[in-house]
Design a protein around this motif. Structure first.
Motif, short mmCIF file in Angstrom:
data_model
loop_
_atom_site.label_atom_id
_atom_site.label_comp_id
_atom_site.label_asym_id
_atom_site.label_seq_id
_atom_site.Cartn_x
_atom_site.Cartn_y
_atom_site.Cartn_z
N LYS A 76 -0.63 -8.78 -1.58
CA LYS A 76 -1.17 -8.54 -2.93
C LYS A 76 -0.33 -7.53 -3.72
O LYS A 76 -0.85 -6.73 -4.48
N LEU A 77 0.98 -7.60 -3.52
CA LEU A 77 1.91 -6.75 -4.26
C LEU A 77 2.50 -7.56 -5.41
O LEU A 77 2.37 -8.79 -5.44
N ALA A 78 3.18 -6.88 -6.31
CA ALA A 78 3.92 -7.59 -7.36
C ALA A 78 5.00 -8.41 -6.66
O ALA A 78 5.89 -7.86 -6.02
N ALA A 79 4.91 -9.73 -6.76
CA ALA A 79 5.83 -10.63 -6.06
C ALA A 79 7.09 -10.84 -6.88
O ALA A 79 7.31 -11.89 -7.47
N ASP A 80 7.93 -9.79 -6.91
CA ASP A 80 9.13 -9.83 -7.74
C ASP A 80 10.41 -10.07 -6.93
O ASP A 80 11.50 -10.18 -7.49
N GLY A 81 10.28 -10.11 -5.59
CA GLY A 81 11.45 -10.35 -4.76
C GLY A 81 12.36 -9.15 -4.59
O GLY A 81 13.43 -9.25 -4.00
N VAL A 82 11.93 -8.00 -5.09
CA VAL A 82 12.69 -6.76 -4.94
C VAL A 82 11.97 -5.89 -3.92
O VAL A 82 10.76 -5.69 -4.01
N VAL A 83 12.72 -5.39 -2.94
CA VAL A 83 12.12 -4.56 -1.89
C VAL A 83 12.34 -3.10 -2.25
O VAL A 83 13.43 -2.56 -2.11
N GLY A 84 11.26 -2.49 -2.74
CA GLY A 84 11.26 -1.07 -3.08
C GLY A 84 10.31 -0.33 -2.16
O GLY A 84 9.87 -0.86 -1.13
N PRO A 85 9.95 0.90 -2.52
CA PRO A 85 9.12 1.73 -1.64
C PRO A 85 7.78 1.11 -1.25
O PRO A 85 7.35 1.26 -0.10
N ILE A 86 7.14 0.41 -2.15
CA ILE A 86 5.82 -0.16 -1.85
C ILE A 86 5.95 -1.30 -0.84
O ILE A 86 5.18 -1.39 0.11
N THR A 87 6.95 -2.15 -1.02
CA THR A 87 7.16 -3.25 -0.07
C THR A 87 7.61 -2.69 1.28
O THR A 87 7.12 -3.14 2.32
N TRP A 88 8.50 -1.71 1.27
CA TRP A 88 8.92 -1.10 2.54
C TRP A 88 7.71 -0.53 3.28
O TRP A 88 7.62 -0.66 4.51
N ALA A 89 6.80 0.10 2.56
CA ALA A 89 5.61 0.67 3.20
C ALA A 89 4.78 -0.41 3.90
O ALA A 89 4.25 -0.19 4.99
N GLN A 90 4.68 -1.57 3.28
CA GLN A 90 3.92 -2.67 3.88
C GLN A 90 4.66 -3.28 5.08
O GLN A 90 4.05 -3.87 5.96
N LEU A 91 5.97 -3.14 5.10
CA LEU A 91 6.78 -3.65 6.21
C LEU A 91 6.82 -2.68 7.40
O LEU A 91 7.28 -3.04 8.48
N GLU A 92 6.33 -1.47 7.20
CA GLU A 92 6.44 -0.42 8.21
C GLU A 92 5.94 -0.82 9.60
O GLU A 92 6.62 -0.54 10.61
N PRO A 93 4.79 -1.51 9.73
CA PRO A 93 4.36 -1.89 11.09
C PRO A 93 5.39 -2.78 11.81
O PRO A 93 5.58 -2.65 13.01
N PHE A 94 6.04 -3.65 11.08
CA PHE A 94 7.05 -4.52 11.67
C PHE A 94 8.29 -3.72 12.05
O PHE A 94 8.92 -3.97 13.08
N ILE A 95 8.65 -2.76 11.22
CA ILE A 95 9.82 -1.92 11.50
C ILE A 95 9.56 -1.08 12.75
O ILE A 95 10.43 -0.95 13.61
N LYS A 96 8.34 -0.55 12.88
CA LYS A 96 7.99 0.21 14.09
C LYS A 96 8.10 -0.68 15.33
O LYS A 96 8.57 -0.24 16.38
N GLN A 97 7.69 -1.93 15.20
CA GLN A 97 7.78 -2.88 16.30
C GLN A 97 9.25 -3.10 16.70
O GLN A 97 9.59 -3.12 17.88
#
Length: 87
Positions: free
Chosen positions: A51-72
């Motif tokens: 439910k983020l702005a689907a703009d195809g740009v990975v900024g701080p908000i998208t990185w934050a949502q990716l954090e669980p995968f990065i930790k994995q």
């Protein structure tokens, strides 16, 4: 870093690996360190799922949502590194 079409290098590789761990209706990304149309499409899909702005740009908000995968990913790397060191 902010990533978008044309970005390349290790940050894109981390992004591609993280996206490949998530659910998608699209094929797995080639982990080629190149932010091209397929990576952008996966980013847009992920952003929509979160439910983020689907703009195809990975900024701080998208990185934050990716954090669980990065930790994995980091846990896997740690296990491989520690496992190979123990042998």
């Amino acid at each position: 870093p902010v990533l978008k079409i044309g970005s390349f290098g290790e940050p894109v590789l981390l992004l591609q690996r993280a996206l490949n761990l998530g659910e998608s209706k699209q094929p797995k990304l080639s982990e080629d360190k190149q932010f091209g149309p397929k990576t952008r499409n996966r980013v847009v899909e992920f952003q929509g799922q979160k439910k983020l702005a689907a703009d195809g740009v990975v900024g701080p908000i998208t990185w934050a949502q990716l954090e669980p995968f990065i930790k994995q990913i980091l846990q896997i790397i740690d296990q491989v590194y520690n496992g190979s060191m123990a042998e």
